[in-house]
Design a protein around this motif. Structure first.
Motif, PDB file in Angstrom:
ATOM      1  N   ARG A 187     -10.738  11.480   0.337  1.00  0.00           N
ATOM      2  CA  ARG A 187     -11.047  10.085  -0.016  1.00  0.00           C
ATOM      3  C   ARG A 187      -9.771   9.245  -0.148  1.00  0.00           C
ATOM      4  O   ARG A 187      -9.854   8.051  -0.461  1.00  0.00           O
ATOM      5  N   ASN A 188      -8.651   9.867   0.080  1.00  0.00           N
ATOM      6  CA  ASN A 188      -7.380   9.162  -0.086  1.00  0.00           C
ATOM      7  C   ASN A 188      -6.723   8.870   1.262  1.00  0.00           C
ATOM      8  O   ASN A 188      -7.107   9.431   2.290  1.00  0.00           O
ATOM      9  N   LEU A 189      -5.724   7.963   1.217  1.00  0.00           N
ATOM     10  CA  LEU A 189      -4.915   7.669   2.387  1.00  0.00           C
ATOM     11  C   LEU A 189      -3.613   8.453   2.305  1.00  0.00           C
ATOM     12  O   LEU A 189      -3.005   8.566   1.243  1.00  0.00           O
ATOM     13  N   GLU A 190      -3.175   8.964   3.438  1.00  0.00           N
ATOM     14  CA  GLU A 190      -1.902   9.674   3.511  1.00  0.00           C
ATOM     15  C   GLU A 190      -1.037   8.996   4.564  1.00  0.00           C
ATOM     16  O   GLU A 190      -1.458   8.816   5.703  1.00  0.00           O
TER      17      GLU A 190
ATOM     18  N   ARG B  18      -6.560   9.590   6.959  1.00  0.00           N
ATOM     19  CA  ARG B  18      -7.435   9.945   5.853  1.00  0.00           C
ATOM     20  C   ARG B  18      -7.171  11.385   5.404  1.00  0.00           C
ATOM     21  O   ARG B  18      -7.026  12.288   6.207  1.00  0.00           O
TER      22      ARG B  18
ATOM     23  N   SER C 203      -7.566  -3.705   3.907  1.00  0.00           N
ATOM     24  CA  SER C 203      -7.875  -2.683   4.891  1.00  0.00           C
ATOM     25  C   SER C 203      -7.926  -3.258   6.302  1.00  0.00           C
ATOM     26  O   SER C 203      -7.386  -2.691   7.250  1.00  0.00           O
TER      27      SER C 203
ATOM     28  N   VAL D  10       0.843  -1.202   0.000  1.00  0.00           N
ATOM     29  CA  VAL D  10       0.000   0.000   0.000  1.00  0.00           C
ATOM     30  C   VAL D  10       0.877   1.251   0.000  1.00  0.00           C
ATOM     31  O   VAL D  10       0.617   2.217  -0.730  1.00  0.00           O
TER      32      VAL D  10
ATOM     33  N   LYS E  23      -4.917  -0.330  -5.497  1.00  0.00           N
ATOM     34  CA  LYS E  23      -3.800  -0.771  -6.347  1.00  0.00           C
ATOM     35  C   LYS E  23      -3.041  -1.928  -5.707  1.00  0.00           C
ATOM     36  O   LYS E  23      -2.645  -2.886  -6.386  1.00  0.00           O
TER      37      LYS E  23
ATOM     38  N   SER F 106      -2.184   3.332  -2.746  1.00  0.00           N
ATOM     39  CA  SER F 106      -3.620   3.127  -2.486  1.00  0.00           C
ATOM     40  C   SER F 106      -3.887   1.666  -2.174  1.00  0.00           C
ATOM     41  O   SER F 106      -3.161   0.765  -2.630  1.00  0.00           O
TER      42      SER F 106
END
Length: 299
Positions: free
Chosen positions: A56-59, A53, A36, A15, A23, A20
């Protein structure tokens, strides 16, 4: 004590690499929900936050980046291990990983390392070249078996390693025949105002040569400084200037670079060390190197 789940760590690593969950799931042939859930289990077991969060993306967090760097090293090493056991040649040959500092003559390094390939047990030689500080760092974490250097380990390097003196040599000055003819026969007076190619400041010999010039009242014209001994000799071969190299390899230098010896400086000595994590060298290849240095090269 909590144990590390390497399967969960690999999912996190994927990840972090892909950016992401979707992917990573596609590459791992798993569902995003499965990925997840296992990321959550890994974060809980470690007691840290790996991602946050951002819309809508992960950081990835700063802690996550540090974990990812360790994961990268773990799985890169694991992949290398798999390649090792799948390679039939590697399973029958003993690896010998040696680093050569830029400041060491490649001709000397080659002569020293050659006996490793002549052992009765097959050896796969892996050579690395670079700055001494980088090579010592690789030695400290056992990515190298030996480092060949022109000085012992500097005291500011806090590593558990040892310096073994292999030998030392006086230095000689070299020039192309055309340049030598213009400079005249009297050495070292012929070096006054002569174009000089000087080893860089990382070379242990750098300050020794400068002191010798000063003590001898010789004032050459320094036209270049080089952090790589082979490049310095290549410029010398082109006629750009006079250069110095260890006297023990003078015949090879003359033959390979088409130069002649202007004179020898006995008071300026270059030393060659083997740096090892062993207090007493035991690896068959290091013992062969030490024997050649003692019995043939530095005699």
């Amino acid at each position: 004590m909590a144990t590390l789940n390497y399967k969960h760590l690999r999912y996190f690593w994927m990840v972090a690499k892909t950016g992401s969950i979707a992917k990573a799931a596609a590459q791992l042939h798993l569902t995003p929900q499965s990925i997840s859930g296992q990321l959550t289990e890994l974060a809980d077991s470690l007691g840290v936050t790996l991602f946050r969060r951002a819309g809508r993306n992960l950081e990835i967090t700063d802690t996550g980046r540090r974990v990812a760097r360790y994961a990268d090293e773990i799985f890169t090493t694991g992949d290398a291990l798999l390649e090792l056991v799948r390679d039939k040649d590697m399973t029958t040959a003993m690896s010998f990983r040696v680093g050569c500092a830029d400041s060491v003559s490649k001709l000397i390094a080659c002569k020293l390392v050659q006996p490793a390939l002549a052992l009765s047990e097959p050896v796969r030689l892996i050579c690395r070249e670079g700055r001494l500080d980088s090579l010592v760092a690789e030695l400290a974490v056992h990515r190298l078996d030996l480092v060949i250097a022109d000085r012992p380990i500097p005291p500011q390097f806090s590593v558990r390693a040892y310096s073994h003196l292999l030998g030392q040599s006086a230095m000689s000055a070299f020039a192309t025949p055309a340049l030598a003819g213009r400079l005249g026969p009297a050495f070292p007076a012929c070096l006054n105002e002569a174009p000089l190619l000087l080893p860089g400041e990382d070379f242990a010999i750098h300050q020794r040569l400068l002191r010798w010039f000063e003590d001898s009242d010789v004032h050459p014209n320094v036209v270049g400084e080089f952090d790589d001994s082979a490049m310095m000799k290549a410029f010398g071969q082109s006629g750009a200037g006079v250069f110095f190299a260890p006297t023990v390899i003078a015949p090879q230098v003359c033959q390979q670079y088409g130069v002649v010896v202007l004179g020898q400086v006995d008071s300026v000595v270059e030393q060659v060390y083997a740096l090892s994590t062993e207090r007493r060298m035991r690896h068959p290849a290091t013992l062969a190197i030490s024997a050649l240095a003692r019995d043939e090269l530095f005699v």
